[in-house]
Design a protein around this motif. Structure first.
Motif, PDB file in Angstrom:
ATOM      1  N   VAL B 120       0.846  -1.198   0.000  1.00 15.91           N
ATOM      2  CA  VAL B 120       0.000   0.000   0.000  1.00 15.91           C
ATOM      3  C   VAL B 120       0.881   1.247   0.000  1.00 15.91           C
ATOM      4  O   VAL B 120       0.633   2.210  -0.736  1.00 15.91           O
ATOM      5  CB  VAL B 120      -0.936  -0.007   1.233  1.00 15.91           C
ATOM      6  CG1 VAL B 120      -1.606   1.344   1.420  1.00 15.91           C
ATOM      7  CG2 VAL B 120      -1.973  -1.103   1.099  1.00 15.91           C
ATOM      8  N   PHE B 124       1.714   3.791  -3.457  1.00 13.48           N
ATOM      9  CA  PHE B 124       1.394   5.215  -3.352  1.00 13.48           C
ATOM     10  C   PHE B 124       2.646   6.064  -3.627  1.00 13.48           C
ATOM     11  O   PHE B 124       2.586   7.039  -4.377  1.00 13.48           O
ATOM     12  CB  PHE B 124       0.836   5.533  -1.963  1.00 13.48           C
ATOM     13  CG  PHE B 124       0.396   6.963  -1.804  1.00 13.48           C
ATOM     14  CD1 PHE B 124      -0.783   7.399  -2.386  1.00 13.48           C
ATOM     15  CD2 PHE B 124       1.164   7.869  -1.098  1.00 13.48           C
ATOM     16  CE1 PHE B 124      -1.199   8.714  -2.258  1.00 13.48           C
ATOM     17  CE2 PHE B 124       0.758   9.205  -0.969  1.00 13.48           C
ATOM     18  CZ  PHE B 124      -0.420   9.623  -1.544  1.00 13.48           C
ATOM     19  N   MET B 127       3.404   6.184  -7.230  1.00 15.40           N
ATOM     20  CA  MET B 127       2.527   7.128  -7.922  1.00 15.40           C
ATOM     21  C   MET B 127       3.045   8.553  -7.751  1.00 15.40           C
ATOM     22  O   MET B 127       3.095   9.318  -8.723  1.00 15.40           O
ATOM     23  CB  MET B 127       1.102   7.005  -7.389  1.00 15.40           C
ATOM     24  CG  MET B 127       0.097   7.843  -8.132  1.00 15.40           C
ATOM     25  SD  MET B 127      -1.572   7.588  -7.545  1.00 15.40           S
ATOM     26  CE  MET B 127      -1.592   8.679  -6.137  1.00 15.40           C
ATOM     27  N   HIS B 136       3.979  10.726 -16.030  1.00 14.52           N
ATOM     28  CA  HIS B 136       2.590  10.420 -16.399  1.00 14.52           C
ATOM     29  C   HIS B 136       2.199  11.080 -17.710  1.00 14.52           C
ATOM     30  O   HIS B 136       1.144  10.810 -18.238  1.00 14.52           O
ATOM     31  CB  HIS B 136       1.661  10.911 -15.294  1.00 14.52           C
ATOM     32  CG  HIS B 136       1.734  12.395 -15.083  1.00 14.52           C
ATOM     33  ND1 HIS B 136       2.911  13.043 -14.783  1.00 14.52           N
ATOM     34  CD2 HIS B 136       0.793  13.365 -15.156  1.00 14.52           C
ATOM     35  CE1 HIS B 136       2.670  14.344 -14.671  1.00 14.52           C
ATOM     36  NE2 HIS B 136       1.402  14.557 -14.896  1.00 14.52           N
ATOM     37  N   GLU B 141       0.109   8.725 -20.870  1.00 12.49           N
ATOM     38  CA  GLU B 141      -1.128   9.088 -20.169  1.00 12.49           C
ATOM     39  C   GLU B 141      -1.904   7.857 -19.730  1.00 12.49           C
ATOM     40  O   GLU B 141      -2.335   7.751 -18.579  1.00 12.49           O
ATOM     41  CB  GLU B 141      -2.057   9.915 -21.054  1.00 12.49           C
ATOM     42  CG  GLU B 141      -1.482  11.158 -21.657  1.00 12.49           C
ATOM     43  CD  GLU B 141      -1.059  10.913 -23.089  1.00 12.49           C
ATOM     44  OE1 GLU B 141      -0.473   9.844 -23.350  1.00 12.49           O
ATOM     45  OE2 GLU B 141      -1.304  11.789 -23.939  1.00 12.49           O
ATOM     46  N   PHE B 142      -2.081   6.930 -20.681  1.00 14.68           N
ATOM     47  CA  PHE B 142      -2.958   5.805 -20.361  1.00 14.68           C
ATOM     48  C   PHE B 142      -2.338   4.896 -19.310  1.00 14.68           C
ATOM     49  O   PHE B 142      -3.044   4.335 -18.466  1.00 14.68           O
ATOM     50  CB  PHE B 142      -3.302   5.006 -21.625  1.00 14.68           C
ATOM     51  CG  PHE B 142      -4.264   3.894 -21.329  1.00 14.68           C
ATOM     52  CD1 PHE B 142      -5.562   4.171 -20.924  1.00 14.68           C
ATOM     53  CD2 PHE B 142      -3.873   2.573 -21.418  1.00 14.68           C
ATOM     54  CE1 PHE B 142      -6.448   3.161 -20.606  1.00 14.68           C
ATOM     55  CE2 PHE B 142      -4.751   1.542 -21.107  1.00 14.68           C
ATOM     56  CZ  PHE B 142      -6.052   1.838 -20.708  1.00 14.68           C
ATOM     57  N   TRP B 144      -0.589   5.844 -16.880  1.00 14.96           N
ATOM     58  CA  TRP B 144      -0.858   6.512 -15.604  1.00 14.96           C
ATOM     59  C   TRP B 144      -2.263   6.133 -15.114  1.00 14.96           C
ATOM     60  O   TRP B 144      -2.457   5.832 -13.939  1.00 14.96           O
ATOM     61  CB  TRP B 144      -0.714   8.020 -15.785  1.00 14.96           C
ATOM     62  CG  TRP B 144      -1.298   8.852 -14.680  1.00 14.96           C
ATOM     63  CD1 TRP B 144      -2.541   9.420 -14.657  1.00 14.96           C
ATOM     64  CD2 TRP B 144      -0.686   9.208 -13.433  1.00 14.96           C
ATOM     65  NE1 TRP B 144      -2.735  10.111 -13.492  1.00 14.96           N
ATOM     66  CE2 TRP B 144      -1.616  10.002 -12.714  1.00 14.96           C
ATOM     67  CE3 TRP B 144       0.554   8.949 -12.857  1.00 14.96           C
ATOM     68  CZ2 TRP B 144      -1.345  10.525 -11.445  1.00 14.96           C
ATOM     69  CZ3 TRP B 144       0.826   9.468 -11.592  1.00 14.96           C
ATOM     70  CH2 TRP B 144      -0.116  10.244 -10.905  1.00 14.96           C
ATOM     71  N   VAL B 145      -3.227   6.125 -16.035  1.00 16.83           N
ATOM     72  CA  VAL B 145      -4.597   5.757 -15.672  1.00 16.83           C
ATOM     73  C   VAL B 145      -4.618   4.308 -15.155  1.00 16.83           C
ATOM     74  O   VAL B 145      -5.229   4.011 -14.116  1.00 16.83           O
ATOM     75  CB  VAL B 145      -5.540   5.925 -16.883  1.00 16.83           C
ATOM     76  CG1 VAL B 145      -6.940   5.413 -16.557  1.00 16.83           C
ATOM     77  CG2 VAL B 145      -5.607   7.386 -17.299  1.00 16.83           C
ATOM     78  N   VAL B 148      -3.262   4.301 -11.659  1.00 14.62           N
ATOM     79  CA  VAL B 148      -4.216   4.733 -10.639  1.00 14.62           C
ATOM     80  C   VAL B 148      -5.169   3.578 -10.302  1.00 14.62           C
ATOM     81  O   VAL B 148      -5.484   3.329  -9.139  1.00 14.62           O
ATOM     82  CB  VAL B 148      -4.998   5.980 -11.101  1.00 14.62           C
ATOM     83  CG1 VAL B 148      -6.085   6.345 -10.101  1.00 14.62           C
ATOM     84  CG2 VAL B 148      -4.060   7.165 -11.280  1.00 14.62           C
ATOM     85  N   MET B 149      -5.601   2.845 -11.346  1.00 12.85           N
ATOM     86  CA  MET B 149      -6.470   1.680 -11.101  1.00 12.85           C
ATOM     87  C   MET B 149      -5.751   0.640 -10.244  1.00 12.85           C
ATOM     88  O   MET B 149      -6.348   0.041  -9.350  1.00 12.85           O
ATOM     89  CB  MET B 149      -6.878   1.031 -12.422  1.00 12.85           C
ATOM     90  CG  MET B 149      -7.831   1.847 -13.259  1.00 12.85           C
ATOM     91  SD  MET B 149      -8.239   0.882 -14.715  1.00 12.85           S
ATOM     92  CE  MET B 149      -8.703   2.140 -15.845  1.00 12.85           C
ATOM     93  N   TRP B 151      -3.475   1.196  -8.068  1.00  7.79           N
ATOM     94  CA  TRP B 151      -3.439   1.713  -6.693  1.00  7.79           C
ATOM     95  C   TRP B 151      -4.755   1.389  -5.988  1.00  7.79           C
ATOM     96  O   TRP B 151      -4.763   0.885  -4.856  1.00  7.79           O
ATOM     97  CB  TRP B 151      -3.171   3.218  -6.730  1.00  7.79           C
ATOM     98  CG  TRP B 151      -3.255   3.903  -5.410  1.00  7.79           C
ATOM     99  CD1 TRP B 151      -2.661   3.512  -4.246  1.00  7.79           C
ATOM    100  CD2 TRP B 151      -3.980   5.100  -5.100  1.00  7.79           C
ATOM    101  NE1 TRP B 151      -2.971   4.402  -3.238  1.00  7.79           N
ATOM    102  CE2 TRP B 151      -3.778   5.380  -3.735  1.00  7.79           C
ATOM    103  CE3 TRP B 151      -4.783   5.982  -5.843  1.00  7.79           C
ATOM    104  CZ2 TRP B 151      -4.345   6.495  -3.098  1.00  7.79           C
ATOM    105  CZ3 TRP B 151      -5.329   7.085  -5.209  1.00  7.79           C
ATOM    106  CH2 TRP B 151      -5.119   7.329  -3.857  1.00  7.79           C
ATOM    107  N   LEU B 152      -5.877   1.653  -6.679  1.00 12.17           N
ATOM    108  CA  LEU B 152      -7.188   1.366  -6.074  1.00 12.17           C
ATOM    109  C   LEU B 152      -7.337  -0.125  -5.796  1.00 12.17           C
ATOM    110  O   LEU B 152      -7.825  -0.533  -4.737  1.00 12.17           O
ATOM    111  CB  LEU B 152      -8.315   1.846  -6.990  1.00 12.17           C
ATOM    112  CG  LEU B 152      -8.353   3.352  -7.250  1.00 12.17           C
ATOM    113  CD1 LEU B 152      -9.507   3.712  -8.172  1.00 12.17           C
ATOM    114  CD2 LEU B 152      -8.477   4.114  -5.938  1.00 12.17           C
ATOM    115  N   LEU B 155      -5.506  -1.103  -2.695  1.00 11.22           N
ATOM    116  CA  LEU B 155      -6.253  -0.747  -1.486  1.00 11.22           C
ATOM    117  C   LEU B 155      -7.401  -1.720  -1.247  1.00 11.22           C
ATOM    118  O   LEU B 155      -7.626  -2.174  -0.124  1.00 11.22           O
ATOM    119  CB  LEU B 155      -6.790   0.685  -1.613  1.00 11.22           C
ATOM    120  CG  LEU B 155      -5.755   1.804  -1.528  1.00 11.22           C
ATOM    121  CD1 LEU B 155      -6.394   3.150  -1.826  1.00 11.22           C
ATOM    122  CD2 LEU B 155      -5.119   1.833  -0.149  1.00 11.22           C
ATOM    123  N   SER B 158      -6.190  -5.146  -0.129  1.00 10.86           N
ATOM    124  CA  SER B 158      -5.759  -5.102   1.258  1.00 10.86           C
ATOM    125  C   SER B 158      -6.979  -5.051   2.178  1.00 10.86           C
ATOM    126  O   SER B 158      -7.034  -5.745   3.197  1.00 10.86           O
ATOM    127  CB  SER B 158      -4.883  -3.861   1.466  1.00 10.86           C
ATOM    128  OG  SER B 158      -4.182  -3.945   2.665  1.00 10.86           O
TER     129      SER B 158
END
Lengths: 248, 254
Positions: B120, B124, B127, B136, B141-142, B144-145, B148-149, B151-152, B155, B158
């Motif tokens: 976790v 982060f 990122m 990014h 760009e993509f 990076w998207v 972010v997914m 990262w979610l 979380l 976990s």
């Protein structure tokens, strides 16, 4: 490009490559000669192995030294006090104390994720790729943003604990739950924007300011929620925390 | 160089070895590039990398470390599955038995838990690193998207694992979390019911969180990790400063 590509890449000459595709634009390697590169084996692989070994050592010693927590059998009738989420969600639980649950737990996180994903589409410049904080100015902006955000957050947390927005305005709920928190968020963002403008930043540098504010908020609220919230989620000092307040 | 009778030669100069490693020892440019391209595990790497990529102060190795922690979590997680049943009657005692009667049980559980927490953190930080160095931006760009997914997903993985020991810590952390979801305008209560499977956190929630944890969230995780790595290659490797400033920044085609 007047020449026929078939002349440049004749067939059957014993070559071991072929023309796969013609594309417009420069490749990311344009301007980078072989002198800027090294063989992945061994240069990259040795770094990866070292990172992996280091992580393994750290994780093993950590796991030998500290046991994962296991409390009593789950009991729906005995509420934990404080009842905290997992530590990495403490920043959400922290803002939950200051505004309507739908705003804190759902709307703000969803908007933040969408904004995060949109960042590279807002800033399309390429000059400063690969440079920490883009420039000297960007570094100053990040530092300023860190200080600005830290001071405001600590101030706001203390204000809402000891003076309390809800003791000033209780009814209707839309004021303490929605309008005041949103006004604070937008107000402080606008103020940050105007303060950063005196550096005449590029879009990139402005975004660095705001991203840094997001990261500082995220980390600081996590720390406050985890280490400074005791019984009834009231502020306390880390050494006065009740047992069970650290949710690792 | 090993002599003809050396032990290295005996090991490497036979059909079995050479059927696995088709190239010789990677001490020449040719063998070093073949070592990468001939290996399923390594071929995700380019044969050559920019020297800038290797600077520790640029990446801090956070991507590699995050991925390695995912591997540790997979291995220790499968191991834990051998000893754990997601039922209210068994979950808690399974964990107790794991800690007291299973060889290396405590160590495996500790490693799984601390690796999850560490991941976790590293995801982060990764990122943050990518944003602060501009990694990014176009053409990444993509990716990076996707990041972010990831990262979610980290979380959520976990968080779903957090309930499984079925102790007070797990129970109330998850109840607090699912109540937050319940406050979503319009679809809140329905979302909470889908996740918890009942009016209160109970046996239904445990089974659902288990299924999410070991499969429904993990599968997208490994697929997106694959996409993430593949895109790094397709987008020209790790970000680095443009070679010269007179280069037109966008595209480069007149």
């Amino acid at each position: 490009m007047s020449k026929d590509p078939r002349q440049l890449f004749p067939r059957g000459s014993g070559q071991r490559y072929g023309l796969m595709e013609l594309v417009k634009g420069t490749s990311p390697m344009v301007g980078k000669g072989p002198e800027d590169t090294v063989m992945s084996w061994p240069h990259l692989l040795i770094m990866e192995v070292l990172a992996i070994l280091g992580t393994t050592v750290l994780l093993l010693f950590w796991s030998l030294a500290i046991n994962a927590p296991l409390r009593e059998f789950a009991n729906p009738d005995v509420t934990e006090n404080p009842a905290k989420a997992a530590w990495y969600f403490m920043q959400l639980q922290e803002i939950l104390l200051h505004m309507h649950p739908a705003l804190a737990g759902v709307i703000i996180p969803v908007v933040m994720v969408i904004v995060l994903m949109a960042l590279p589409y807002i800033d399309r410049s390429r000059e400063d790729i690969g440079i920490w904080f883009a420039s000297k100015k960007g570094r100053k902006i990040a530092l300023f943003s860190t200080v600005y955000t830290t001071i405001w957050l600590i101030g706001l947390i203390l204000f809402d604990e000891y003076i309390r927005v809800r003791s000033l305005i209780q009814e209707p709920e839309i004021w303490p739950g929605w309008l005041i928190p949103l006004a604070v968020i937008f107000g402080l963002s606008a103020l940050l924007y105007f303060l950063l403008r005196r550096w005449r930043p590029t879009t990139r540098e402005m975004l660095i300011g705001f991203f840094t504010a997001f990261v500082v908020t995220y980390i600081l609220l996590t720390i406050v929620g985890l280490f400074f919230r005791g019984l009834g989620m009231h502020l306390t000092l880390p050494w006065n925390l009740p047992p069970g307040a650290l949710t690792f | 160089m090993p002599s003809n009778r050396s032990i290295t030669r005996i090991i490497t100069q036979n059909r079995v070895w050479q059927s696995i490693f088709r190239q010789g020892y990677p001490d020449t440019d040719e063998n070093q590039s073949k070592a990468i391209t001939n290996s399923w595990f390594l071929h995700i790497h380019p044969v050559r990398v920019k020297t800038h990529t290797l600077k520790i102060s640029y990446t801090w190795g956070l991507g590699v470390i995050s991925f390695y922690l995912l591997v540790v979590l997979l291995v220790t997680g499968i191991w834990l599955m051998f000893y754990y049943a997601p039922s209210v009657e068994r979950a808690y005692t399974d964990i107790q038995n794991l800690e007291t009667s299973v060889t290396f049980g405590m160590l495996m559980r500790n490693m799984h838990r601390w690796a999850a927490h560490l991941m976790v953190l590293t995801v982060f930080l990764h990122m943050c690193r990518v944003f602060w160095t501009g990694g990014h931006k176009h053409p990444r760009e993509f990716n990076w998207v996707v990041g972010v997914m990831l990262w979610l997903l980290t979380l959520l993985l976990s968080y779903t694992g957090y309930l499984l020991p079925w102790d007070q810590l797990a129970y109330w952390a998850v109840t607090v979390g699912t109540n937050m979801i319940g406050t979503t305008p319009l679809i809140g209560e329905q979302s909470r019911l889908i996740l918890v499977g009942a009016l209160e956190t109970g046996p239904e929630a445990l089974v659902r969180f288990y299924a999410l944890h070991i499969f429904a969230l993990f599968l997208p995780m490994i697929i997106l990790v694959g996409v993430h790595f593949w895109r790094i290659r397709k987008d020209g490797g790790l970000s680095s400063p443009l070679a010269s400033t007179d280069e037109p920044p966008e595209g480069g085609v007149k």
